[in-house]
Design a protein around this motif. Structure first.
Motif, mmCIF file in Angstrom:
data_model
loop_
_atom_site.group_PDB
_atom_site.id
_atom_site.type_symbol
_atom_site.label_atom_id
_atom_site.label_comp_id
_atom_site.label_asym_id
_atom_site.label_seq_id
_atom_site.Cartn_x
_atom_site.Cartn_y
_atom_site.Cartn_z
ATOM 1 N N PHE A 77 0.803 -1.218 0.000
ATOM 2 C CA PHE A 77 0.000 0.000 0.000
ATOM 3 C C PHE A 77 0.836 1.269 0.000
ATOM 4 O O PHE A 77 0.311 2.355 -0.094
ATOM 5 N N LEU A 78 2.131 1.138 0.143
ATOM 6 C CA LEU A 78 2.940 2.342 0.272
ATOM 7 C C LEU A 78 4.354 2.109 -0.230
ATOM 8 O O LEU A 78 4.796 0.983 -0.401
ATOM 9 N N LEU A 79 5.007 3.201 -0.488
ATOM 10 C CA LEU A 79 6.425 3.151 -0.833
ATOM 11 C C LEU A 79 7.186 3.328 0.470
ATOM 12 O O LEU A 79 7.330 4.445 0.967
ATOM 13 N N VAL A 80 7.615 2.228 1.030
ATOM 14 C CA VAL A 80 8.177 2.231 2.378
ATOM 15 C C VAL A 80 9.352 3.198 2.509
ATOM 16 O O VAL A 80 9.501 3.860 3.522
ATOM 17 N N ASP A 81 10.156 3.333 1.475
ATOM 18 C CA ASP A 81 11.315 4.225 1.564
ATOM 19 C C ASP A 81 10.929 5.702 1.496
ATOM 20 O O ASP A 81 11.762 6.576 1.676
ATOM 21 N N ARG A 82 9.650 5.987 1.246
ATOM 22 C CA ARG A 82 9.188 7.375 1.162
ATOM 23 C C ARG A 82 8.397 7.809 2.396
ATOM 24 O O ARG A 82 7.836 8.894 2.431
ATOM 25 N N ILE A 83 8.323 6.949 3.383
ATOM 26 C CA ILE A 83 7.559 7.266 4.584
ATOM 27 C C ILE A 83 8.267 8.369 5.370
ATOM 28 O O ILE A 83 9.444 8.259 5.681
ATOM 29 N N ALA A 85 6.217 9.921 7.939
ATOM 30 C CA ALA A 85 5.418 9.999 9.159
ATOM 31 C C ALA A 85 4.793 8.631 9.421
ATOM 32 O O ALA A 85 4.779 7.751 8.557
ATOM 33 N N LEU A 86 4.275 8.466 10.604
ATOM 34 C CA LEU A 86 3.576 7.250 10.980
ATOM 35 C C LEU A 86 2.541 6.904 9.927
ATOM 36 O O LEU A 86 1.794 7.767 9.467
ATOM 37 N N THR A 87 2.510 5.629 9.531
ATOM 38 C CA THR A 87 1.541 5.160 8.540
ATOM 39 C C THR A 87 0.813 3.956 9.124
ATOM 40 O O THR A 87 1.431 3.067 9.696
ATOM 41 N N TYR A 88 -0.505 3.943 8.962
ATOM 42 C CA TYR A 88 -1.343 2.875 9.506
ATOM 43 C C TYR A 88 -2.169 2.264 8.387
ATOM 44 O O TYR A 88 -2.792 2.986 7.598
ATOM 45 N N HIS A 95 -3.906 -5.342 11.241
ATOM 46 C CA HIS A 95 -3.434 -3.965 11.351
ATOM 47 C C HIS A 95 -1.919 -3.931 11.154
ATOM 48 O O HIS A 95 -1.213 -4.848 11.572
ATOM 49 N N ALA A 96 -1.432 -2.863 10.559
ATOM 50 C CA ALA A 96 0.013 -2.660 10.441
ATOM 51 C C ALA A 96 0.309 -1.178 10.628
ATOM 52 O O ALA A 96 -0.374 -0.327 10.053
ATOM 53 N N MET A 97 1.315 -0.895 11.454
ATOM 54 C CA MET A 97 1.802 0.471 11.645
ATOM 55 C C MET A 97 3.260 0.496 11.243
ATOM 56 O O MET A 97 4.035 -0.386 11.623
ATOM 57 N N PHE A 98 3.614 1.511 10.482
ATOM 58 C CA PHE A 98 4.990 1.689 10.043
ATOM 59 C C PHE A 98 5.521 2.957 10.701
ATOM 60 O O PHE A 98 4.983 4.038 10.486
ATOM 61 N N ILE A 110 12.807 1.358 9.711
ATOM 62 C CA ILE A 110 11.352 1.295 9.731
ATOM 63 C C ILE A 110 10.999 0.246 10.783
ATOM 64 O O ILE A 110 11.423 -0.907 10.682
ATOM 65 N N ILE A 111 10.265 0.659 11.789
ATOM 66 C CA ILE A 111 9.739 -0.286 12.773
ATOM 67 C C ILE A 111 8.317 -0.596 12.338
ATOM 68 O O ILE A 111 7.521 0.305 12.086
ATOM 69 N N THR A 112 8.010 -1.869 12.231
ATOM 70 C CA THR A 112 6.676 -2.297 11.825
ATOM 71 C C THR A 112 6.025 -3.032 12.981
ATOM 72 O O THR A 112 6.622 -3.932 13.560
ATOM 73 N N ILE A 113 4.815 -2.614 13.304
ATOM 74 C CA ILE A 113 4.011 -3.266 14.344
ATOM 75 C C ILE A 113 2.789 -3.828 13.647
ATOM 76 O O ILE A 113 2.047 -3.091 13.001
ATOM 77 N N ARG A 114 2.594 -5.152 13.759
ATOM 78 C CA ARG A 114 1.455 -5.792 13.092
ATOM 79 C C ARG A 114 0.636 -6.588 14.099
ATOM 80 O O ARG A 114 1.196 -7.294 14.938
ATOM 81 N N LEU A 115 -0.666 -6.475 13.963
ATOM 82 C CA LEU A 115 -1.618 -7.267 14.737
ATOM 83 C C LEU A 115 -2.473 -8.041 13.739
ATOM 84 O O LEU A 115 -3.010 -7.447 12.794
ATOM 85 N N PHE A 116 -2.606 -9.344 13.942
ATOM 86 C CA PHE A 116 -3.406 -10.175 13.050
ATOM 87 C C PHE A 116 -4.576 -10.781 13.805
ATOM 88 O O PHE A 116 -4.432 -11.199 14.955
#
Length: 144
Positions: A77-83, A85-88, A95-98, A110-116
């Motif tokens: 859903f995103l270009l990770v290298d272009r982040i 700010a916080l992305t949800y 859920h995923a937060m970058f 990039i710290i990724t927090i995921r809840l499944f």
């Protein structure tokens, strides 16, 4: 326990991660371990190092047994290298937060927090906590 109490407790414990860390990398690992200790069952945390246009997985908690879809959830859903700010990202109960960590204006992690399959309701309080976490890590990393 109310969410605000839970997040306040987590703030205090994350603060201790800095007190006990030996270096920058140890600090980030301690932060992740603190967060993971509170929601082990449905939570995965990863740190990817960004260098010369490539991401390299440097640390992971809770990844064992994930499908490839789960492992990469949110990346499409995103270009990770272009982040900047916080992305949800949310799809049903996944859920995923970058959390981008910058140093001198450049993306370094990039710290990724995921809840499944989680009924956890991500709210504005969680977003504020995550933003605070980004700023805390960026400020304290430079202190080593």
């Amino acid at each position: 326990m109310k969410k605000s109490d839970f997040l306040d407790e987590l703030r205090l414990e994350v603060g201790l991660a800095y007190d006990y860390a030996n270096n920058q990398d140890d600090f980030i690992v301690r932060v992740l371990k603190t967060i993971h200790a509170h929601k082990k069952k449905k939570l995965t945390l990863t740190v990817h190092t960004y260098d010369n246009g490539y991401f390299r997985l440097t640390y992971a908690l809770g990844m064992k047994g994930l499908t490839q879809f789960e492992e990469n959830f949110g990346h499409g859903f995103l270009l990770v290298d272009r982040i900047h700010a916080l992305t949800y990202v949310r799809k049903y109960q996944d859920h995923a937060m970058f959390l981008p960590i910058h140093e001198k204006g450049k993306l370094v992690y990039i710290i990724t927090i995921r809840l499944f399959n989680s009924n956890y309701e991500v709210t504005k309080q969680d977003m504020i906590f995550s933003e605070e976490l980004i700023h805390f890590i960026e400020a304290k990393r430079s202190a080593f």
